[in-house]
Design a protein around this motif. Structure first.
Motif, PDB file in Angstrom:
ATOM      1  N   PHE A   1      11.497  -2.106  13.447  1.00 41.09           N
ATOM      2  CA  PHE A   1      11.238  -0.761  12.926  1.00 41.09           C
ATOM      3  C   PHE A   1       9.784  -0.664  12.465  1.00 41.09           C
ATOM      4  O   PHE A   1       9.390  -1.262  11.453  1.00 41.09           O
ATOM      5  CB  PHE A   1      12.207  -0.489  11.787  1.00 41.09           C
ATOM      6  CG  PHE A   1      12.122   0.873  11.163  1.00 41.09           C
ATOM      7  CD1 PHE A   1      11.658   1.969  11.880  1.00 41.09           C
ATOM      8  CD2 PHE A   1      12.532   1.069   9.860  1.00 41.09           C
ATOM      9  CE1 PHE A   1      11.589   3.232  11.295  1.00 41.09           C
ATOM     10  CE2 PHE A   1      12.484   2.319   9.261  1.00 41.09           C
ATOM     11  CZ  PHE A   1      12.004   3.408   9.984  1.00 41.09           C
ATOM     12  N   VAL A   2       8.979   0.091  13.183  1.00 44.66           N
ATOM     13  CA  VAL A   2       7.552   0.163  12.909  1.00 44.66           C
ATOM     14  C   VAL A   2       7.267   0.726  11.519  1.00 44.66           C
ATOM     15  O   VAL A   2       6.407   0.213  10.785  1.00 44.66           O
ATOM     16  CB  VAL A   2       6.831   0.993  13.994  1.00 44.66           C
ATOM     17  CG1 VAL A   2       5.414   1.365  13.554  1.00 44.66           C
ATOM     18  CG2 VAL A   2       6.781   0.210  15.296  1.00 44.66           C
ATOM     19  N   MET A   3       7.991   1.770  11.103  1.00 42.50           N
ATOM     20  CA  MET A   3       7.717   2.352   9.789  1.00 42.50           C
ATOM     21  C   MET A   3       8.132   1.414   8.650  1.00 42.50           C
ATOM     22  O   MET A   3       7.597   1.504   7.545  1.00 42.50           O
ATOM     23  CB  MET A   3       8.399   3.707   9.643  1.00 42.50           C
ATOM     24  CG  MET A   3       7.738   4.801  10.473  1.00 42.50           C
ATOM     25  SD  MET A   3       5.956   4.998  10.139  1.00 42.50           S
ATOM     26  CE  MET A   3       6.004   5.694   8.486  1.00 42.50           C
ATOM     27  N   GLY A   4       9.053   0.518   8.923  1.00 44.43           N
ATOM     28  CA  GLY A   4       9.363  -0.526   7.946  1.00 44.43           C
ATOM     29  C   GLY A   4       8.176  -1.452   7.763  1.00 44.43           C
ATOM     30  O   GLY A   4       7.821  -1.830   6.640  1.00 44.43           O
ATOM     31  N   LYS A   5       7.540  -1.788   8.869  1.00 44.17           N
ATOM     32  CA  LYS A   5       6.354  -2.654   8.816  1.00 44.17           C
ATOM     33  C   LYS A   5       5.170  -1.915   8.184  1.00 44.17           C
ATOM     34  O   LYS A   5       4.349  -2.514   7.484  1.00 44.17           O
ATOM     35  CB  LYS A   5       6.001  -3.135  10.222  1.00 44.17           C
ATOM     36  CG  LYS A   5       7.087  -3.998  10.886  1.00 44.17           C
ATOM     37  CD  LYS A   5       6.690  -4.371  12.313  1.00 44.17           C
ATOM     38  CE  LYS A   5       7.837  -5.032  13.067  1.00 44.17           C
ATOM     39  NZ  LYS A   5       8.189  -6.348  12.510  1.00 44.17           N
ATOM     40  N   VAL A   6       5.064  -0.618   8.449  1.00 43.34           N
ATOM     41  CA  VAL A   6       4.020   0.197   7.825  1.00 43.34           C
ATOM     42  C   VAL A   6       4.171   0.150   6.306  1.00 43.34           C
ATOM     43  O   VAL A   6       3.192  -0.068   5.572  1.00 43.34           O
ATOM     44  CB  VAL A   6       4.092   1.652   8.331  1.00 43.34           C
ATOM     45  CG1 VAL A   6       3.288   2.589   7.421  1.00 43.34           C
ATOM     46  CG2 VAL A   6       3.568   1.749   9.756  1.00 43.34           C
ATOM     47  N   LEU A   7       5.398   0.346   5.828  1.00 41.70           N
ATOM     48  CA  LEU A   7       5.651   0.316   4.389  1.00 41.70           C
ATOM     49  C   LEU A   7       5.350  -1.052   3.798  1.00 41.70           C
ATOM     50  O   LEU A   7       4.681  -1.172   2.769  1.00 41.70           O
ATOM     51  CB  LEU A   7       7.114   0.675   4.113  1.00 41.70           C
ATOM     52  CG  LEU A   7       7.431   2.078   3.625  1.00 41.70           C
ATOM     53  CD1 LEU A   7       8.916   2.210   3.349  1.00 41.70           C
ATOM     54  CD2 LEU A   7       6.646   2.429   2.377  1.00 41.70           C
ATOM     55  N   ALA A   8       5.859  -2.091   4.444  1.00 38.41           N
ATOM     56  CA  ALA A   8       5.688  -3.448   3.908  1.00 38.41           C
ATOM     57  C   ALA A   8       4.217  -3.817   3.784  1.00 38.41           C
ATOM     58  O   ALA A   8       3.764  -4.298   2.737  1.00 38.41           O
ATOM     59  CB  ALA A   8       6.416  -4.460   4.797  1.00 38.41           C
ATOM     60  N   ASN A   9       3.460  -3.585   4.839  1.00 39.06           N
ATOM     61  CA  ASN A   9       2.037  -3.950   4.814  1.00 39.06           C
ATOM     62  C   ASN A   9       1.216  -2.970   3.987  1.00 39.06           C
ATOM     63  O   ASN A   9       0.287  -3.369   3.278  1.00 39.06           O
ATOM     64  CB  ASN A   9       1.498  -4.016   6.247  1.00 39.06           C
ATOM     65  CG  ASN A   9       2.037  -5.200   7.013  1.00 39.06           C
ATOM     66  OD1 ASN A   9       1.699  -6.336   6.745  1.00 39.06           O
ATOM     67  ND2 ASN A   9       2.917  -4.927   7.967  1.00 39.06           N
ATOM     68  N   GLY A  10       1.569  -1.686   4.059  1.00 40.69           N
ATOM     69  CA  GLY A  10       0.839  -0.691   3.296  1.00 40.69           C
ATOM     70  C   GLY A  10       0.954  -0.917   1.800  1.00 40.69           C
ATOM     71  O   GLY A  10      -0.039  -0.843   1.070  1.00 40.69           O
ATOM     72  N   LEU A  11       2.158  -1.218   1.326  1.00 40.33           N
ATOM     73  CA  LEU A  11       2.346  -1.452  -0.105  1.00 40.33           C
ATOM     74  C   LEU A  11       1.638  -2.729  -0.554  1.00 40.33           C
ATOM     75  O   LEU A  11       1.094  -2.785  -1.662  1.00 40.33           O
ATOM     76  CB  LEU A  11       3.842  -1.532  -0.429  1.00 40.33           C
ATOM     77  CG  LEU A  11       4.622  -0.224  -0.267  1.00 40.33           C
ATOM     78  CD1 LEU A  11       6.086  -0.427  -0.645  1.00 40.33           C
ATOM     79  CD2 LEU A  11       4.023   0.889  -1.100  1.00 40.33           C
ATOM     80  N   GLU A  12       1.623  -3.734   0.301  1.00 44.90           N
ATOM     81  CA  GLU A  12       0.910  -4.966  -0.034  1.00 44.90           C
ATOM     82  C   GLU A  12      -0.584  -4.696  -0.172  1.00 44.90           C
ATOM     83  O   GLU A  12      -1.235  -5.173  -1.113  1.00 44.90           O
ATOM     84  CB  GLU A  12       1.157  -6.017   1.049  1.00 44.90           C
ATOM     85  CG  GLU A  12       0.778  -7.428   0.654  1.00 44.90           C
ATOM     86  CD  GLU A  12       1.730  -8.040  -0.355  1.00 44.90           C
ATOM     87  OE1 GLU A  12       1.354  -8.095  -1.554  1.00 44.90           O
ATOM     88  OE2 GLU A  12       2.821  -8.465   0.031  1.00 44.90           O
ATOM     89  N   LEU A  13      -1.127  -3.917   0.735  1.00 44.66           N
ATOM     90  CA  LEU A  13      -2.551  -3.600   0.683  1.00 44.66           C
ATOM     91  C   LEU A  13      -2.892  -2.758  -0.544  1.00 44.66           C
ATOM     92  O   LEU A  13      -3.881  -3.016  -1.238  1.00 44.66           O
ATOM     93  CB  LEU A  13      -2.962  -2.859   1.953  1.00 44.66           C
ATOM     94  CG  LEU A  13      -2.996  -3.693   3.236  1.00 44.66           C
ATOM     95  CD1 LEU A  13      -3.047  -2.785   4.460  1.00 44.66           C
ATOM     96  CD2 LEU A  13      -4.188  -4.649   3.233  1.00 44.66           C
ATOM     97  N   LEU A  14      -2.066  -1.750  -0.821  1.00 42.85           N
ATOM     98  CA  LEU A  14      -2.335  -0.871  -1.954  1.00 42.85           C
ATOM     99  C   LEU A  14      -2.185  -1.585  -3.295  1.00 42.85           C
ATOM    100  O   LEU A  14      -2.709  -1.120  -4.306  1.00 42.85           O
ATOM    101  CB  LEU A  14      -1.416   0.351  -1.901  1.00 42.85           C
ATOM    102  CG  LEU A  14      -1.786   1.378  -0.831  1.00 42.85           C
ATOM    103  CD1 LEU A  14      -0.661   2.375  -0.615  1.00 42.85           C
ATOM    104  CD2 LEU A  14      -3.058   2.122  -1.201  1.00 42.85           C
ATOM    105  N   GLY A  15      -1.497  -2.712  -3.300  1.00 47.21           N
ATOM    106  CA  GLY A  15      -1.436  -3.523  -4.513  1.00 47.21           C
ATOM    107  C   GLY A  15      -2.757  -4.172  -4.845  1.00 47.21           C
ATOM    108  O   GLY A  15      -2.971  -4.628  -5.979  1.00 47.21           O
TER     109      GLY A  15
END
Length: 465
Positions: free
Chosen positions: A62-76
């Motif tokens: 699921f691409v949007m799952g990966k978007v969320l996982a990596n996006g939240l890590e970066l925004l941290g």
């Protein structure tokens, strides 16, 4: 609070289809997004981390799952692809997933935005999210990620306008609707529309009293208006509403402590540090919490308060991030911990590493470090070494560019205070006049400002001529 998680069909009905056949993946996407927007962990799904894990397990492709996982890590802002192998592999996995799996144009842009952010092009990432919002103004992930990134870049007007433009497309019955008021209000307060910001924040709290971001805007409004007593009363009487939002609670406690520092109530500020900010920053390890803890201790130090061994403990929390160079704003606060803990070698190493980062990397933060960040760091080194004149001469030419390091006006006020203290302490007479001018400017912006009054008295006592 929204907790009726939406499945595949429901996401398609609102014009935001997700490229997965897993209802569980869609529901956990909603759960993670909701917790991210609300700054809290929902125990019914085990919190953000557990629901994110369930999301990725439900559909590993699921691409949007990966978007969320990596996006939240970066925004941290605690990891980058240059220093963390896991994040680097995660972003690369996202890239491959987009190429391999069928995704719609909106999802592709989300993935591209995360990849740009990871590579250092934060403004490029915002452009992608803005493009999504133009076609899909109810895409809360695009709204929120753009909002947070504008905050990191100190871009108050885009932060305000980005949310203002989507309101007509939303209905009060939609999940996450109330959070728009908190985000819009913060953009308003950061662009000095204090009355409108207060109105929007109070509307957000009327719709959801647990909206910690609307509470956060109110903290700013009361700070900027010199309403310290009202701020202390507001934070204390609403504490049980906002301190359940663990991702933002430390920061809201920081605001509470800043009111006390303004009033010269140093023990009250230290109590908040000891019971909340210091404990929370150590427990979470989150950079948002860590910079708040550093800021409080440094402000207290500038006020002449002995903070004891607190710097040593905080330095140990900061030390793993000395080589991050993800945000110049973070680098400066980690540097404060080095200086406060008397780790002079570590402080010089951090500044030299930042210089190397500028020469070896391209991107938004590299540019900011080159134009502003390195000079600011060197000013802090000079101040710590007692060369206050050098500190003034380094910081004064870039004082109106400090906004580019990000954070809020209230957070960056530390650097205004730093320049005033350095100018007062400088041996150069021209700096004493600068201090007076800075203090007059400060008083004109916020008349009810006990700290400014104390500093004016100090400047006059030391340099009355």
């Amino acid at each position: 609070m929204h907790c009726q998680w939406r499945d595949c069909q429901e996401w398609s009905k609102i014009g935001l289809p997700l490229s997965t056949t897993s209802n569980e993946a869609c529901k956990m996407y909603d759960a993670v997004l909701t917790q991210y927007v609300g700054w809290y962990d929902d125990s019914s799904v085990g919190g953000v981390d557990a629901s994110l894990e369930r999301l990725l397990q439900a559909d590993p492709n699921f691409v949007m799952g990966k978007v969320l996982a990596n996006g939240l890590e970066l925004l941290g802002t605690g990891k980058s692809i240059y220093t963390d192998t896991g994040l680097r592999e995660g972003v690369e996995d996202l890239r491959r997933a987009v190429q391999k799996n069928g995704v719609n144009p909106r999802e592709r842009r989300h993935a591209e935005a995360v990849q740009l952010w990871a590579e250092g092009d934060m403004t490029g990432a915002c452009d992608k999210w803005e493009a999504i919002k133009q076609e899909h103004p109810t895409d809360m992930l695009a709204i929120k990620m753009a909002h947070d990134t504008y905050f990191y870049l100190g871009l108050g007007a885009p932060m305000r306008d980005s949310v203002a433009g989507v309101f007509p497309a939303w209905k009060p019955s939609m999940p996450h609707y109330s959070y728009l008021y908190g985000m819009h209000s913060f953009g308003l307060v950061e662009t000095n529309f204090y009355d409108q910001a207060e109105k929007a924040a109070r509307k957000g709290l009327e719709l959801n009293r647990r909206d910690a971001w609307s509470t956060h805007t109110m903290a700013h409004v009361l700070e900027m208006g010199g309403r310290q007593d009202e701020g202390i009363a507001f934070m204390s009487t609403t504490m049980m509403d906002w301190n359940t939002c663990g991702m933002l609670a430390c920061h809201n406690y920081w605001h509470w402590a800043v009111y006390h520092i303004e009033k010269g109530e140093y023990m009250a500020a230290l109590d908040i540090y000891d019971n909340e900010c210091g404990v929370r920053s150590k427990g979470s390890g989150a950079l948002l919490d860590i910079v708040d803890a550093c800021s409080l201790l440094y402000r207290l130090n500038m006020e002449g308060v002995d903070v004891g061994s607190r710097w040593e403990d905080l330095y140990e929390t900061c030390r793993p991030h000395a080589d991050d160079h993800i945000l110049v704003f973070n680098d400066l606060h980690v540097l404060m911990s080095c200086l406060g803990a008397k780790q002079d070698d570590a402080a010089k190493k951090l500044v030299n590493a930042l210089k190397n980062f500028v020469s070896e990397h391209q991107g938004t933060q590299s540019d900011i470090a080159k134009k502003v960040g390195v000079a600011m760091c060197e000013a802090f080194l000079a101040y710590d070494e007692g060369d206050f004149a050098k500190a003034v001469d380094l910081l004064t030419p870039v004082r109106y560019q400090v906004v580019t390091i990000g954070g809020s006006n209230a957070q960056r006020d530390l650097f205004n205070l730093f320049l005033i203290h350095a100018a007062i302490k400088s041996s150069e007479k021209r700096h004493h006049q600068l201090a007076r001018n800075l203090l007059l400017e400060r008083k004109a912006l916020k008349e009810s400002a006990p700290m400014t009054d104390r500093l004016i008295a100090k400047a006059m006592a030391m340099h009355g001529d």
